[in-house]
Write a protein that holds these residues in place. Structure first.
Motif, short mmCIF file in Angstrom:
data_model
loop_
_atom_site.label_atom_id
_atom_site.label_comp_id
_atom_site.label_asym_id
_atom_site.label_seq_id
_atom_site.Cartn_x
_atom_site.Cartn_y
_atom_site.Cartn_z
N THR A 52 0.83 -1.21 0.00
CA THR A 52 0.00 0.00 0.00
C THR A 52 0.86 1.26 0.00
N GLN A 53 1.93 1.23 0.80
CA GLN A 53 2.83 2.38 0.85
C GLN A 53 3.53 2.59 -0.49
N ALA A 54 3.94 1.48 -1.11
CA ALA A 54 4.60 1.57 -2.42
C ALA A 54 3.65 2.17 -3.46
N ARG A 55 2.40 1.73 -3.43
CA ARG A 55 1.40 2.27 -4.37
C ARG A 55 1.17 3.76 -4.13
N ASP A 56 1.01 4.14 -2.87
CA ASP A 56 0.73 5.54 -2.55
C ASP A 56 1.89 6.45 -2.97
N TRP A 57 3.10 5.99 -2.74
CA TRP A 57 4.26 6.80 -3.15
C TRP A 57 4.30 7.02 -4.66
N LEU A 58 3.95 6.00 -5.41
CA LEU A 58 3.92 6.15 -6.87
C LEU A 58 2.88 7.20 -7.28
N VAL A 59 1.72 7.16 -6.66
CA VAL A 59 0.68 8.13 -6.98
C VAL A 59 1.15 9.54 -6.63
N TYR A 60 1.74 9.68 -5.45
CA TYR A 60 2.20 11.00 -5.01
C TYR A 60 3.32 11.55 -5.89
N ILE A 61 4.24 10.68 -6.28
CA ILE A 61 5.41 11.18 -7.02
C ILE A 61 5.03 11.63 -8.43
N VAL A 62 4.05 10.97 -9.03
CA VAL A 62 3.57 11.41 -10.35
C VAL A 62 2.87 12.75 -10.22
N GLU A 63 2.04 12.90 -9.19
CA GLU A 63 1.35 14.17 -8.98
C GLU A 63 2.36 15.30 -8.72
N ASP A 64 3.35 15.03 -7.89
CA ASP A 64 4.34 16.06 -7.57
C ASP A 64 5.18 16.43 -8.78
N LEU A 65 5.52 15.43 -9.59
CA LEU A 65 6.32 15.71 -10.79
C LEU A 65 5.55 16.59 -11.76
N ASN A 66 4.30 16.23 -12.02
CA ASN A 66 3.48 17.04 -12.93
C ASN A 66 3.34 18.48 -12.43
N LYS A 67 3.13 18.61 -11.13
CA LYS A 67 2.97 19.95 -10.55
C LYS A 67 4.28 20.73 -10.62
N SER A 68 5.39 20.07 -10.32
CA SER A 68 6.69 20.75 -10.33
C SER A 68 7.07 21.23 -11.72
N LEU A 69 6.90 20.37 -12.72
CA LEU A 69 7.25 20.75 -14.08
C LEU A 69 6.30 21.82 -14.62
N SER A 70 5.04 21.73 -14.23
CA SER A 70 4.07 22.73 -14.65
C SER A 70 4.43 24.10 -14.10
N GLU A 71 4.74 24.17 -12.81
CA GLU A 71 5.09 25.45 -12.19
C GLU A 71 6.37 26.02 -12.79
N ARG A 72 7.33 25.14 -13.08
CA ARG A 72 8.58 25.61 -13.67
C ARG A 72 8.36 26.19 -15.06
N ASP A 73 7.56 25.49 -15.86
CA ASP A 73 7.30 25.97 -17.22
C ASP A 73 6.49 27.26 -17.23
N VAL A 74 5.55 27.37 -16.30
CA VAL A 74 4.77 28.60 -16.22
C VAL A 74 5.67 29.78 -15.88
N ALA A 75 6.61 29.56 -14.95
CA ALA A 75 7.55 30.63 -14.59
C ALA A 75 8.43 31.02 -15.77
N GLU A 76 8.88 29.99 -16.53
CA GLU A 76 9.70 30.27 -17.71
C GLU A 76 8.91 31.03 -18.78
N VAL A 77 7.65 30.64 -18.96
CA VAL A 77 6.80 31.30 -19.95
C VAL A 77 6.59 32.77 -19.60
N LYS A 78 6.35 33.05 -18.33
CA LYS A 78 6.13 34.43 -17.91
C LYS A 78 7.37 35.29 -18.17
N GLU A 79 8.54 34.73 -17.91
CA GLU A 79 9.79 35.45 -18.18
C GLU A 79 9.96 35.69 -19.68
N SER A 80 9.60 34.67 -20.47
CA SER A 80 9.73 34.81 -21.92
C SER A 80 8.78 35.87 -22.46
#
Length: 277
Positions: A162-190
């Motif tokens: 269960t812990q292994a499954r939950d970590w996989l779910v969390y890490i995908v969510e965190d990755l999508n959020k992290s890359l999204s926020e980074r790209d949004v910041a880059e776009v605003k600068e551009s």
């Protein structure tokens, strides 16, 4: 005068030590079996992902050059996927993930998992985040399955499925959020840079090109902000596995018996040869 060592002598050496040759591997096998029984079952959860980007951008050489100058990201899907994978493997992302989800005790000090009540018992962890990061890299696996297809496989191995499954779910969510926020910041600068260039030029063609790039970047920022599966979309979601991944107790025990059997035969023959000479 030394005698030649024959096959008859080989069998004689084995026959003389036959009881020891039989008992020793069985003893080693028994000890190994008891040891493997004390090893916790390890479960491997998996999740299959696909890159959310399915089309490459088609731009002219001129606009590409201006985009690079403005800091606009025109990377291909393959490059974005590789960047996402390397981000998952980075110490910065891993350490932030472990702290954010309070995963250090479950990662570094798991005691036991109650399969009936699905409860993971953990101890206290007072070590460093660097040690935890290294341990995470041992249980976490991510790789692109093919150079042609956009599929990515992630796995986590832990005593609690269960812990292994939950970590996989969390890490995908965190990755999508992290890359999204980074790209949004880059776009605003551009966009900020492109707007400055519009104000500094009187060439209408360049202004139209800049306006088009601003429109494209604005669309990209809006997409990044509203799409939850920004970098990866889930194809096969993670589940808590019911069958253990390891240890393979029968295989480990059998290997110990075979290796000890070979070792004791070699030792018996060597001792016999030494006495024979």
């Amino acid at each position: 005068e030394e005698k030649e060592f024959s096959f008859k002598d080989l069998f004689e050496a084995i026959w003389i030590n036959k009881f020891f040759i039989i008992i020793f591997p069985l003893l080693v096998g028994s000890i190994t079996a008891l040891y493997t029984l004390n090893l916790p079952n390890m479960y491997r959860a998996e999740i299959l992902l696909a890159s959310s980007e399915s089309k490459n951008q088609n731009t002219s050489a001129a606009s590409t050059g201006l985009a690079v100058l403005a800091g606009v990201n025109l990377q291909s899907t393959d490059n974005k996927t590789l960047i996402a994978i390397e981000t998952l493997k980075s110490r910065k992302f891993i350490s932030e993930f472990l702290i954010r989800h309070e995963a250090l005790p479950a990662l570094m000090a798991p005691i036991s998992w109650n399969s009936k009540e699905d409860i993971l018992e953990v101890g206290e962890y007072h070590g460093s985040i660097q040690q935890a990061t290294q341990q995470w890299k041992r249980i976490f696996y991510v790789e692109k399955l093919s150079q042609v297809q956009p599929f990515v496989l992630m796995t986590i191995t832990h005593i609690s499925p269960t812990q292994a499954r939950d970590w996989l779910v969390y890490i995908v969510e965190d990755l999508n959020k992290s890359l999204s926020e980074r790209d949004v910041a880059e776009v605003k600068e551009s966009i900020k840079y492109l707007e400055e260039q519009i104000n500094n030029t009187n060439v209408s063609d360049l202004k139209q090109l800049f306006y088009g790039m601003i429109e494209s970047q604005t669309s990209k920022a809006m997409l990044a902000e509203v799409r939850s599966e920004y970098a990866f979309r889930v194809i096969d979601p993670a589940i808590a596995p019911e069958v253990k991944h390891s240890p393979h107790r029968a295989v480990i025990t059998l290997q110990s018996v075979i290796y000890s059997f070979i070792a004791i035969i070699v030792l018996s023959v060597m001792l016999y040869i030494n006495n024979y000479k």
